[in-house]
Design an enzyme around this catalytic site. Structure first.
Site, PDB file in Angstrom:
ATOM      1  CG  HIS A 396       0.744 -37.062  10.564  1.00  0.00           C
ATOM      2  ND1 HIS A 396       0.843 -38.064   9.754  1.00  0.00           N
ATOM      3  CD2 HIS A 396       1.234 -35.979  11.028  1.00  0.00           C
ATOM      4  CE1 HIS A 396       2.637 -37.759   9.001  1.00  0.00           C
ATOM      5  NE2 HIS A 396       2.294 -35.922  10.146  1.00  0.00           N
ATOM      6  NE  ARG A 488      -7.685  -5.848  12.616  1.00  0.00           N
ATOM      7  CZ  ARG A 488      -8.925  -6.711  13.011  1.00  0.00           C
ATOM      8  NH1 ARG A 488      -9.256  -7.330  12.648  1.00  0.00           N
ATOM      9  NH2 ARG A 488      -9.687  -6.506  14.094  1.00  0.00           N
ATOM     10  NE  ARG A 537      -4.859  -1.071  10.524  1.00  0.00           N
ATOM     11  CZ  ARG A 537      -4.889  -1.255  11.647  1.00  0.00           C
ATOM     12  NH1 ARG A 537      -6.184  -0.613  12.935  1.00  0.00           N
ATOM     13  NH2 ARG A 537      -3.977  -2.597  12.276  1.00  0.00           N
ATOM     14  N   GLY A 658     -10.902   4.442  16.174  1.00  0.00           N
ATOM     15  CA  GLY A 658     -10.121   2.735  17.333  1.00  0.00           C
ATOM     16  C   GLY A 658     -10.553   2.737  18.439  1.00  0.00           C
ATOM     17  CB  SER A 659     -13.289   1.611  20.921  1.00  0.00           C
ATOM     18  OG  SER A 659     -12.869   0.374  19.831  1.00  0.00           O
ATOM     19  CG  ASN A 660      -9.121  -2.101  20.621  1.00  0.00           C
ATOM     20  OD1 ASN A 660     -10.130  -2.225  20.610  1.00  0.00           O
ATOM     21  ND2 ASN A 660      -8.778  -3.448  19.328  1.00  0.00           N
ATOM     22  CG  ASP A 661      -4.145   2.061  20.046  1.00  0.00           C
ATOM     23  OD1 ASP A 661      -3.441   1.810  20.359  1.00  0.00           O
ATOM     24  OD2 ASP A 661      -3.214   1.968  18.566  1.00  0.00           O
ATOM     25  CB  CYS A 708     -12.824   0.413  12.529  1.00  0.00           C
ATOM     26  SG  CYS A 708     -11.558   0.923  12.911  1.00  0.00           S
TER      27      CYS A 708
END
Length: 782
Positions: A396, A488, A537, A658-661, A708
């Site tokens: 700490h 983003r 975006r 946007g390959s994810n969606d 992307c």
């Protein structure tokens, strides 16, 4: 409740700092013990149903945190109220089921777990909350897990946590907390790793601290750990410091946490073999490259296997201080230890046994104690330097001293015995030495060999990056990339609003303040990369993410499936006032700051009608008057495959896949559902076919095409096919820059070689085959 594997770094508002980072590590292929998160929404539901939210805010609103007595009394009352309130069954039952499933996967009736606080402001780049929110180890049984969850919730209102939040300028209204529940690693040895030297800022090395047993002793600073430095380039161990480790913490046969004293022989043994050091360093290097920013990593070894149990940003980094003019005589040395925060300071020593004696420390004194804890924070802020008997780089005292920018030496073993209360001392934390009297100490020169420079191969396919945090802009811009393919905006919004819902800011009459802060943040990105393009975006929060912000529950609907809910282009049409603020911020950067490399991209456009109306709002903002301004569209809803000609006719510059969606919607797979995780694969033939058709179709329509999504950052074989099909640019995570550029270069060389050998030009590669070049200013674009 969310399983770790369904979370990513951007899910901080859902899973808190720890939870989001654990999900990100799993996605990066790092060995992480399994677990799940009781989300911040569960805590918000608890506050709402118990009726505690408004009374708590009322107590904290006018609290003077510098009045220690009142602060501690208020904190105690708030924690007691949280601990006394029942957990809603809608939270308790899913938690029981998830714990039962975690135990089943481990082959146990009731598995031991670690229950860790994961606050939404914790483990972020500028707020460490070092050791403040609670963690409970070796918890077993569903009801004990629920009890620990409530104790984690209560820790959000501890005196030291409230004080730290106020010091950091964080608003109470936006505070929330998730809880990470993770299979307990019953470690034989454990510790921490830094992906740079946090005391000197040297990023050519990794620093490992280790001890026997559970890692909490190292993290808390209650043991003097062994220390290793490893060169990143080749993982060579360049420095070893084996210390006397008095004890180990472990789990006994009945599942209790126990402390066992070590014999002198065991205490002096190295806690790690060379092979273990190198394996930990290899994982640390991988994690650092993935995040593209310095990381503080906790690790544990069980059964010979290394697990990563946490990673968070290093919140403060020292630098080599300039040398003084004279070297102190050897007989002036009082104690030696580990320089954990660099610098030199002189002052009157105050030797304290506990934080309750803190009033004796005045501005400019040197604080000397066995070890500090979070409740020492007010005292530490008055000190010119700090010296402790115990601890290492993650103690700490070390973390807070680096945040405060004051010298700190830890692990001296005998400072409280050798330094007299009231005597004047000089703390030279560069060398880890405390001198008697006021002297100027000079550190010997430490020449560092320069690492050989790697030449990035030139490629015809542009390599861009996905980015969201302004503090990373300069460092990433210095790498061999051609711009930002996905900025983003959500990350920037979280930072500038301090977790307050934008609609709440408008309600408070702070819309202009919000717009100005957005513009300043966007300016940071655009200036760092100029003249390379930055494609921003516009915001694409889902409703469940917006609800996690202060005021979110008032403005956001509850949706069964937010992934395909109220988001993207359609939301702009329903709430044009918020969209206009984003557009005005972009225009200010381009016009007032003269950074014309900043462009705009519309996400999640479902229909041509939506996009046409969004384009009208963009035109009305004045952005389209500049002939060099580019408007892009995300290609993530499959309907775009049938609208490319129409998009081009509207004046759209290009599409970014946007390959994810796109994968989620093509395969009908909810990517937030852990049960469906095996089905989510961007390499599926249907997805790869859609990628091919989008690239070819875009070029035929006169549009440029980029990507992307996550796929190119993770799968080199996808990158190779994209190059083969003629994609214009590929935007990836910063950790994948070097490997992706080399993958692109190799793919282009193979295409050229094949073309030379058989005399057949490859479609999509070379001179823009199959495309229409639309205007000369494209030379600065993706």
């Amino acid at each position: 409740m969310r399983w770790f594997e369904t979370l990513r770094q951007g899910d901080v508002l859902v899973g808190g700092g720890k939870g989001a980072n654990l999900g990100e590590l799993i996605a990066a292929g790092v060995p992480v013990p399994p677990g799940f998160v009781v989300t911040s929404a569960a805590f918000d539901a608890f506050l709402r149903q118990s009726g505690l939210r408004e009374p708590i805010l009322a107590h904290l609103r006018d609290l003077d945190v510098n009045d220690t007595t009142t602060l501690q009394q208020t904190a105690r009352e708030l924690q007691e109220q949280v601990l006394a309130a029942p957990i809603p069954e809608e939270v308790a039952e899913p938690t029981r089921r998830a714990y039962a499933e975690l135990s089943r996967r481990a082959g146990q009736a009731e598995e031991f777990v670690a229950v860790r606080s994961s606050a939404t402001a914790e483990d972020r780049p500028h707020t460490s909350f070092a050791g403040m929110n609670e963690t409970f180890l070796n918890v077993r049984g569903a009801e004990n897990v629920l009890r620990a969850v409530r104790q984690c919730w209560a820790s959000l209102y501890g005196a030291r946590v409230i004080f730290y939040r106020r010091e950091q300028g964080l608003t109470e209204e936006g505070m929330s907390i998730a809880v990470a529940i993770q299979r307990m690693v019953n470690s034989e040895k454990a510790g921490v790793l830094f992906t740079l030297n946090p005391a000197t800022g040297d990023d050519s090395v990794l620093v490992i601290e280790s001890s026997f047993g559970l890692g909490d002793a190292v993290v808390s600073g209650s043991v003097r750990p062994d220390r290793f430095e490893v060169r990143k380039a080749d993982l060579a161990i360049t420095r070893r410091e084996i210390r006397h480790k008095d004890f180990l913490d472990t789990r006994d046969e009945e599942g209790r946490n126990v402390r066992r004293e070590l014999s002198d022989e065991d205490a002096e043994r190295p806690s790690l073999s060379d092979d273990e050091v190198r394996e930990i360093a290899r994982l640390g290097r991988q994690i650092g490259e993935h995040y593209g920013a310095p990381q503080d990593v906790e690790w544990a070894i069980e059964g010979g296997r290394v697990y990563i149990v946490q990673s968070r940003p290093v919140t403060a980094v020292g630098s080599q201080a300039p040398a003084g003019k004279a070297e102190a005589p050897h007989d002036g040395v009082l104690v030696r230890g580990l320089g954990a925060s660099p610098g030199i300071a002189a002052g009157r020593a105050r030797v304290l046994a506990s934080a309750e004696e803190g009033a004796r420390v005045q501005e400019g004194d040197v604080l000397v104690t066995r070890m500090t804890a979070p409740d020492w924070a007010p005292v530490m802020r008055r000190a010119a330097a700090i010296v402790t008997d115990e601890g290492g780089m993650t103690a700490h005292a070390a973390i807070v001293s680096r945040e405060l920018g004051i010298p700190c030496i830890v692990g001296t073993g005998e400072a409280t015995r050798k330094i007299a209360d009231g005597e004047v001392v000089t703390v030279d934390a560069r060398q880890g030495v405390v001198y008697r009297g006021e002297v100027e100490a000079e550190a010997p020169a430490q020449p560092v060999a320069a690492a050989p420079a790697l030449v990035a191969p030139a490629t015809g396919t542009r390599l861009l990056v996905n980015l969201g945090e302004p503090e990373r802009a300069a460092a990433v811009a210095a790498q061999p990339v051609d711009g930002v393919g996905l900025l983003r905006l959500e990350f920037l919004i979280l930072a500038v609003t301090e977790n307050v819902h934008p609609r709440r800011l408008l309600q408070q009459g702070r819309g202009e303040e919000y717009r100005q802060k957005l513009a300043e943040g966007l300016r940071t990105f655009a200036a760092a990369f100029a003249p390379r393009p930055v494609i921003c975006r516009s915001s694409d929060f889902r409703t469940n993410e917006y609800r996690g912000m202060e005021g979110g529950a008032e403005f956001e609907p509850e949706e069964a499936n937010p992934m395909i809910g109220y988001r993207g282009a359609y939301r702009y049409l329903q709430e044009p006032d918020l969209f206009r603020l984003e557009l005005d911020a972009v225009r200010q950067v381009r016009e007032e700051f003269r950074l014309g490399n900043l462009h705009l991209m519309i996400p999640f456009a479902r229909t041509l009608h939506e996009l046409r109306q969004c384009k009208a709002l963009v035109d009305a903002s004045g952005l389209s008057r500049d002939p060099h301004f580019e408007l892009w569209v995300m290609a993530e809803v499959p309907s775009i495959l049938y609208r490319l000609e129409d998009y081009a006719a509207l004046g759209i510059e290009g599409i970014s896949i946007g390959s994810n969606d796109l994968t989620q919607l093509l395969l009908g797979v909810d990517r937030d559902n852990e049960r469906l995780a095996p089905l989510f694969d961007e390499r599926d033939d249907a997805v790869m076919g859609a990628l091919h058709d989008l690239i070819v179709g875009a070029h035929q329509a006169g549009l440029r095409c980029s990507i992307c999504g996550q796929a190119p950052s993770v799968y080199p074989e996808v990158t190779e096919r994209l190059v083969e099909w003629g994609i214009d640019s590929i935007s990836i995570n910063p950790d994948a820059i070097e490997v992706t550029r080399r993958t692109i270069a190799a793919a282009e060389q193979r295409l050229l070689l094949a073309s030379v050998r058989d005399g057949t030009p490859r479609v999509g590669y070379g001179s823009a085959a199959g495309r229409t070049v639309r205007s000369s200013h494209h030379t600065t674009s993706p």
